[in-house]
Design a protein around this motif. Structure first.
Motif, short mmCIF file in Angstrom:
data_model
loop_
_atom_site.label_atom_id
_atom_site.label_comp_id
_atom_site.label_asym_id
_atom_site.label_seq_id
_atom_site.Cartn_x
_atom_site.Cartn_y
_atom_site.Cartn_z
N HIS A 178 0.88 -0.98 -0.06
CA HIS A 178 0.19 0.50 -0.33
C HIS A 178 0.78 1.03 -0.03
CE1 HIS A 178 -3.92 -1.93 1.51
NE2 HIS A 178 -3.22 -2.81 1.00
N LYS A 179 2.49 0.64 0.34
CA LYS A 179 3.02 2.34 -0.04
C LYS A 179 3.83 2.31 -1.18
CE LYS A 179 3.42 1.84 5.52
NZ LYS A 179 4.48 1.50 6.50
N PRO A 180 3.86 3.30 -1.34
CA PRO A 180 4.73 3.21 -2.63
C PRO A 180 6.39 3.30 -2.90
CG PRO A 180 3.17 5.54 -2.92
CD PRO A 180 3.21 4.54 -1.50
N GLY A 181 6.96 2.84 -3.02
CA GLY A 181 8.48 2.83 -3.58
C GLY A 181 8.92 1.34 -2.44
N GLU A 182 7.48 0.59 -1.91
CA GLU A 182 8.26 -0.41 -0.92
C GLU A 182 7.50 -1.73 -1.69
OE1 GLU A 182 7.06 -0.44 3.82
OE2 GLU A 182 5.54 -1.31 2.54
N GLN A 183 8.47 -2.64 -0.85
CA GLN A 183 8.16 -4.24 -1.80
C GLN A 183 7.75 -4.67 0.15
OE1 GLN A 183 11.27 -6.18 -4.29
NE2 GLN A 183 12.07 -3.98 -4.76
N SER A 184 7.71 -5.70 -0.50
CA SER A 184 6.17 -6.41 0.59
C SER A 184 6.77 -7.82 0.07
CB SER A 184 5.20 -6.45 0.53
OG SER A 184 4.19 -6.43 1.86
N PHE A 185 6.93 -8.66 0.90
CA PHE A 185 7.35 -10.20 1.13
C PHE A 185 7.30 -10.82 2.40
CE2 PHE A 185 10.65 -7.32 -0.39
CZ PHE A 185 10.77 -8.00 -1.68
N VAL A 186 6.24 -11.72 2.45
CA VAL A 186 5.91 -12.95 3.52
C VAL A 186 7.29 -14.50 3.01
CG1 VAL A 186 4.55 -14.44 4.03
CG2 VAL A 186 3.56 -12.20 2.88
N PHE A 187 7.62 -14.48 4.26
CA PHE A 187 8.75 -15.34 4.72
C PHE A 187 7.81 -17.04 5.58
CE2 PHE A 187 10.84 -11.98 3.02
CZ PHE A 187 12.12 -13.65 1.86
N ARG A 188 7.93 -18.09 4.39
CA ARG A 188 7.76 -18.98 5.56
C ARG A 188 9.37 -19.90 6.48
NH1 ARG A 188 2.58 -19.38 6.72
NH2 ARG A 188 3.17 -21.35 8.08
#
Length: 493
Positions: A137-147
């Motif tokens: 939802h934030k410009p310029g941010e990358q978002s990951f989910v790791f297990r």
């Protein structure tokens, strides 16, 4: 082609297995492990103390950091080697299951083969761990989910399928980067724990990845669950003990994840259009496999009144032909129950059923720990044989007035582990099955089934969580959300 080299049997010392070493337990209590059929001693050992539990958890904690970063290829190679060793030692393992748990040769062979299959299935798990990339939802941010691995897992296993039900938690937990401390049932210290430690040791797993402590629940049970190191407790056993484990795991100073695979009162329903002969055959196998000492065993039969008489006749005929005796004989179906306490409880149920005037279709006196198969007909749904779990070779038949009544009876009670329904109409079977409140329902088959890629677990008082396949992957790992930002973020102050 060269013949396979003979394999020498493991020399069991009666020691605990902690941090890759065998050492004597530090409790003043001693375990006298005996064959339930012959009464012959199998192993005597000093049991684990609270200090041993602490040492095992600390070893697992230290080993987990490096094990979590071990390459997937190496984890897979070790697990495949473990499966090969189980297959190569199948006769030794089977013999131990027969001697220690009273398993018949039929059941023991089945358990050993399923354990090897489970291990091979789990060998692929290190490559099945997947993360996700989320839209931020934030410009310029990358978002990951790791297990990520949970860390250290504590496993408490039962005596009825000691090898398989220990390994069903141990192997996927380790495959996914966790380390394990295993506490087997005292009745099956070898097949539920010490033998497994030897298998892992031979396969070459690093020290501390698997630790095994054999101890009395009254001495080390609370410490095992409440210890600050484990992040997950996997328990398989009775609902009564499972409640205590759940409270201890979540109500103390260190809140842990918990998986509880508990008791069952599994119904097998025979509708009016069923293949009655096949249903009767399934009912006998599903109830009397391993003397009925299986959590998902057929615990009660619900039969439509229109086919009841023929069904009861066929069940009585089959039960009358079951061989009771030495579990090592290949044609024995009914071996010994696990111990004297279990036998006394079962005999009490038989006596109360007889005193209540229930129709006894099959039965006979006990000889040692051998209890012949018992069948009671037209059992009221409220009677303890139908309303409660009976962990032994006793089968109640309950009459249903119609399909709707059969469904009400199937859903009655506090358990919801496994179930089955017999009908020759697939649509009818699926419709009926989906209305049963249980973790598993099998159409035209027994209630006893556990496949390495299918979700295993129950509803209501039959437990929490699911084992096997990607369901186990979710249980034994945690979701970790990580974000990355390029450049500077504008904050409001």
């Amino acid at each position: 082609m060269n013949a396979p080299q003979p394999v020498s049997s493991y020399a069991l010392s009666g020691d605990q297995y902690i941090n890759g070493r065998w050492q004597a337990g530090r409790s003043s209590r001693r375990l006298d492990d005996r064959d339930p059929y012959t009464g012959q001693p199998l192993l005597e050992m000093a049991m684990a103390s609270v200090a041993d539990v602490d040492q095992a958890y600390r070893a697992a904690e230290q080993a987990q950091v490096q094990w979590a970063t071990c390459p997937a290829t190496q984890k897979t190679a070790l697990l495949n080697r473990l499966a090969t060793i189980i297959e190569r030692r199948s006769e030794e393992i089977t013999a131990w299951l027969i001697r220690e748990s009273g398993s018949t040769r039929i059941k023991a062979g089945f358990e050993c083969a399923n354990t090897a299959n489970l291990t091979r299935e789990c060998a692929a798990m290190p490559f099945q761990v997947e993360g996700r990339i989320l839209t931020s939802h934030k410009p310029g941010e990358q978002s990951f989910v790791f297990r990520e691995p949970l860390g250290v897992v504590g496993v408490i296993s039962p005596w009825n399928f000691p090898l398989y039900l220990s390994m069903r938690s141990v192997v996927p937990a380790i495959a996914l980067g966790n380390t394990v401390v295993l506490k087997p049932a005292s009745d099956t210290a070898v097949t539920g724990g010490l033998l497994i430690a030897h298998l892992f040791e031979e396969a070459g797993f690093p020290a501390g990845v698997l630790n095994v402590v054999v101890g009395a629940g009254s001495e080390i049970g609370d410490a095992f669950v409440e210890h600050p190191v484990p992040r997950f407790i996997s328990f398989t056993g009775s609902t009564e003990v499972g409640r205590s484990v759940g409270r201890a795991a979540t109500g103390g100073a260190f809140i842990k994840r918990v998986a509880l695979e508990l008791g069952g009162n599994s119904p097998l329903v025979v509708l009016d259009d069923a293949d009655v002969e096949q249903a009767a055959h399934a009912a006998v196998v599903g109830r009397f496999l391993h003397q009925g000492q299986i959590c998902m065993s057929v615990n009660r039969i619900i039969v439509d009144r229109s086919v009841y008489a023929r069904f009861a006749e066929l069940v009585a005929e089959r039960v009358g032909n079951l061989k009771v005796g030495d579990p090592n004989d290949p044609d024995t179906v009914i071996g010994p129950v696990i111990n004297e306490q279990q036998l006394r409880g079962l005999l009490g149920k038989v006596e109360r059923a007889t005193a209540a005037g229930l129709q006894q279709i099959a039965g006979g006196p006990a000889a040692g720990l051998l209890l012949p198969p018992h069948v009671f007909g037209q059992v009221p749904p409220s009677h303890e044989l139908a309303a409660e779990e009976t962990f032994g070779p006793i089968l109640p038949l309950v009459v249903a007035q119609d399909e709707r009544h059969a469904l009400e009876l199937a859903n009655a009670g506090d358990y919801g582990l496994s179930s089955a329904v017999f009908t020759q109409d697939m649509a009818r079977g699926l419709g009926f099955a989906r209305q049963i409140v249980a973790g598993m329902t099998h159409i035209n088959d027994i209630t006893v089934d556990d496949q390495p890629n299918a979700p295993f677990g129950g509803e209501k008082n039959s437990g929490l969580g699911r084992f096997n396949g990607h369901y186990a992957l979710d249980e034994f790992t945690r979701a970790h959300w990580v974000t990355w930002r390029a450049g500077r973020q504008q904050y409001p102050f």
